[in-house]
Design a protein around this motif. Sequence first.
Motif, PDB file in Angstrom:
ATOM      1  N   ALA A  72       0.824  -1.217   0.000  1.00 45.97           N
ATOM      2  CA  ALA A  72       0.000   0.000   0.000  1.00 45.97           C
ATOM      3  C   ALA A  72       0.856   1.265   0.000  1.00 45.97           C
ATOM      4  O   ALA A  72       0.551   2.238  -0.696  1.00 45.97           O
ATOM      5  N   VAL A  73       1.947   1.259   0.760  1.00 41.61           N
ATOM      6  CA  VAL A  73       2.827   2.435   0.808  1.00 41.61           C
ATOM      7  C   VAL A  73       3.460   2.676  -0.554  1.00 41.61           C
ATOM      8  O   VAL A  73       3.553   3.805  -1.028  1.00 41.61           O
ATOM      9  N   ALA A  74       3.871   1.596  -1.209  1.00 38.51           N
ATOM     10  CA  ALA A  74       4.465   1.734  -2.546  1.00 38.51           C
ATOM     11  C   ALA A  74       3.448   2.285  -3.538  1.00 38.51           C
ATOM     12  O   ALA A  74       3.792   3.108  -4.397  1.00 38.51           O
ATOM     13  N   HIS A  75       2.196   1.833  -3.434  1.00 32.76           N
ATOM     14  CA  HIS A  75       1.147   2.372  -4.314  1.00 32.76           C
ATOM     15  C   HIS A  75       0.968   3.867  -4.077  1.00 32.76           C
ATOM     16  O   HIS A  75       0.843   4.651  -5.018  1.00 32.76           O
ATOM     17  N   LEU A  76       0.946   4.273  -2.809  1.00 35.93           N
ATOM     18  CA  LEU A  76       0.790   5.698  -2.502  1.00 35.93           C
ATOM     19  C   LEU A  76       1.962   6.501  -3.054  1.00 35.93           C
ATOM     20  O   LEU A  76       1.782   7.587  -3.603  1.00 35.93           O
ATOM     21  N   ARG A  77       3.178   5.970  -2.921  1.00 38.99           N
ATOM     22  CA  ARG A  77       4.349   6.665  -3.473  1.00 38.99           C
ATOM     23  C   ARG A  77       4.242   6.779  -4.991  1.00 38.99           C
ATOM     24  O   ARG A  77       4.558   7.817  -5.569  1.00 38.99           O
ATOM     25  N   ARG A  78       3.818   5.695  -5.631  1.00 42.85           N
ATOM     26  CA  ARG A  78       3.671   5.710  -7.091  1.00 42.85           C
ATOM     27  C   ARG A  78       2.613   6.734  -7.508  1.00 42.85           C
ATOM     28  O   ARG A  78       2.829   7.520  -8.426  1.00 42.85           O
ATOM     29  N   LEU A  79       1.478   6.731  -6.808  1.00 43.98           N
ATOM     30  CA  LEU A  79       0.417   7.696  -7.125  1.00 43.98           C
ATOM     31  C   LEU A  79       0.902   9.129  -6.925  1.00 43.98           C
ATOM     32  O   LEU A  79       0.638  10.007  -7.748  1.00 43.98           O
ATOM     33  N   ARG A  80       1.632   9.357  -5.845  1.00 42.61           N
ATOM     34  CA  ARG A  80       2.165  10.700  -5.593  1.00 42.61           C
ATOM     35  C   ARG A  80       3.087  11.127  -6.729  1.00 42.61           C
ATOM     36  O   ARG A  80       3.000  12.249  -7.226  1.00 42.61           O
ATOM     37  N   GLY A  81       3.956  10.227  -7.163  1.00 39.80           N
ATOM     38  CA  GLY A  81       4.855  10.533  -8.267  1.00 39.80           C
ATOM     39  C   GLY A  81       4.101  10.846  -9.546  1.00 39.80           C
ATOM     40  O   GLY A  81       4.434  11.790 -10.267  1.00 39.80           O
ATOM     41  N   LEU A  82       3.054  10.068  -9.814  1.00 44.87           N
ATOM     42  CA  LEU A  82       2.253  10.311 -11.015  1.00 44.87           C
ATOM     43  C   LEU A  82       1.532  11.650 -10.938  1.00 44.87           C
ATOM     44  O   LEU A  82       1.436  12.382 -11.924  1.00 44.87           O
ATOM     45  N   LEU A  83       1.009  11.974  -9.754  1.00 38.62           N
ATOM     46  CA  LEU A  83       0.330  13.260  -9.586  1.00 38.62           C
ATOM     47  C   LEU A  83       1.307  14.418  -9.754  1.00 38.62           C
ATOM     48  O   LEU A  83       0.988  15.420 -10.405  1.00 38.62           O
ATOM     49  N   LEU A  84       2.506  14.284  -9.190  1.00 30.02           N
ATOM     50  CA  LEU A  84       3.508  15.342  -9.338  1.00 30.02           C
ATOM     51  C   LEU A  84       3.919  15.496 -10.798  1.00 30.02           C
ATOM     52  O   LEU A  84       4.124  16.610 -11.280  1.00 30.02           O
ATOM     53  N   ALA A  85       4.012  14.388 -11.502  1.00 25.98           N
ATOM     54  CA  ALA A  85       4.376  14.443 -12.919  1.00 25.98           C
ATOM     55  C   ALA A  85       3.300  15.133 -13.745  1.00 25.98           C
ATOM     56  O   ALA A  85       3.591  15.749 -14.761  1.00 25.98           O
ATOM     57  N   ARG A  86       2.075  15.061 -13.291  1.00 29.48           N
ATOM     58  CA  ARG A  86       0.964  15.671 -14.037  1.00 29.48           C
ATOM     59  C   ARG A  86       0.595  17.050 -13.523  1.00 29.48           C
ATOM     60  O   ARG A  86      -0.394  17.626 -13.947  1.00 29.48           O
ATOM     61  N   ARG A  87       1.395  17.563 -12.609  1.00 29.36           N
ATOM     62  CA  ARG A  87       1.116  18.890 -12.060  1.00 29.36           C
ATOM     63  C   ARG A  87       1.031  19.941 -13.138  1.00 29.36           C
ATOM     64  O   ARG A  87       0.293  20.905 -13.031  1.00 29.36           O
ATOM     65  N   ASP A  88       1.804  19.749 -14.199  1.00 30.64           N
ATOM     66  CA  ASP A  88       1.805  20.730 -15.267  1.00 30.64           C
ATOM     67  C   ASP A  88       0.481  20.759 -16.020  1.00 30.64           C
ATOM     68  O   ASP A  88       0.268  21.595 -16.876  1.00 30.64           O
ATOM     69  N   ARG A  89      -0.413  19.860 -15.693  1.00 26.89           N
ATOM     70  CA  ARG A  89      -1.725  19.843 -16.320  1.00 26.89           C
ATOM     71  C   ARG A  89      -2.723  20.699 -15.550  1.00 26.89           C
ATOM     72  O   ARG A  89      -3.903  20.639 -15.778  1.00 26.89           O
TER      73      ARG A  89
END
Length: 172
Positions: A72-89
Motif C-alpha cells: 500500500a505504501v508503494a502504491h501511494l508513493r507511485r500515485l504521488r509521483g504520477l500526480l507530481l508528474a501531471r502537475r503541469d496539467r
Amino acid sequence: MGRVAGLAGVSVRTLHHYDEIGLVRPSARTPAGYRAYSAGDVERLREVLAYRRLGFGLREVGELVGDPSTDAVAHLRRLRGLLLARRDRAEPVPVPWDCADGLFEAYWRRPEAYLQDHVRRAVSVWTRVGPQAEQRAVRRLGDDLGSGRWAERNSDLAGLDAADLGLRLLVA
C-alpha cells in the motif's frame, strides 16, 4: 454490493465488470449469491479508481495493482509521483476584475466590497477564520483603504483586466 458502489462513487455494473475481468474480485459470496467485499477488496478498489482517475486503462491498472511486490505504501508513493508528474496539467484560472462569484479572490481590484457584510457572507473563507479574525481584517482593510496604503501597495493591479491569483483548473 450497492453500498460499496455508492461509497466508491461507481455503478454496480462497474463492480460487476471489475469482477468479471479479475480487477477487483470480492472475497466471498453470500448464500444468496451476492458479492461480499472485504476491507482488502475495498482497498484494492480504491487503488484501481485512483489509477483510473489518472487516465490509466484497465489493463495497465491491472498490472499496477496486481504487482505482488508492491504494498500500500508503494502504491501511494507511485500515485504521488504520477500526480507530481501531471502537475503541469493544472491550468491557471484568471480572475476577471469584475468577478462576483463568491470566491475570496473575486474582489481583488475592488477591495472596498469586503467592507460590506453581505459580500463577506457570500465568501466561505470568512466562516473559516472566525469572527474575531474577520473583524480585524475588515478594520485593517478599512484603515488601509482610507489612508491610501492599499492603493499604494497594490498599484500594479489597477490596470489589469484579470489576475492570476493562484486558482488552478486540473485537466484530466
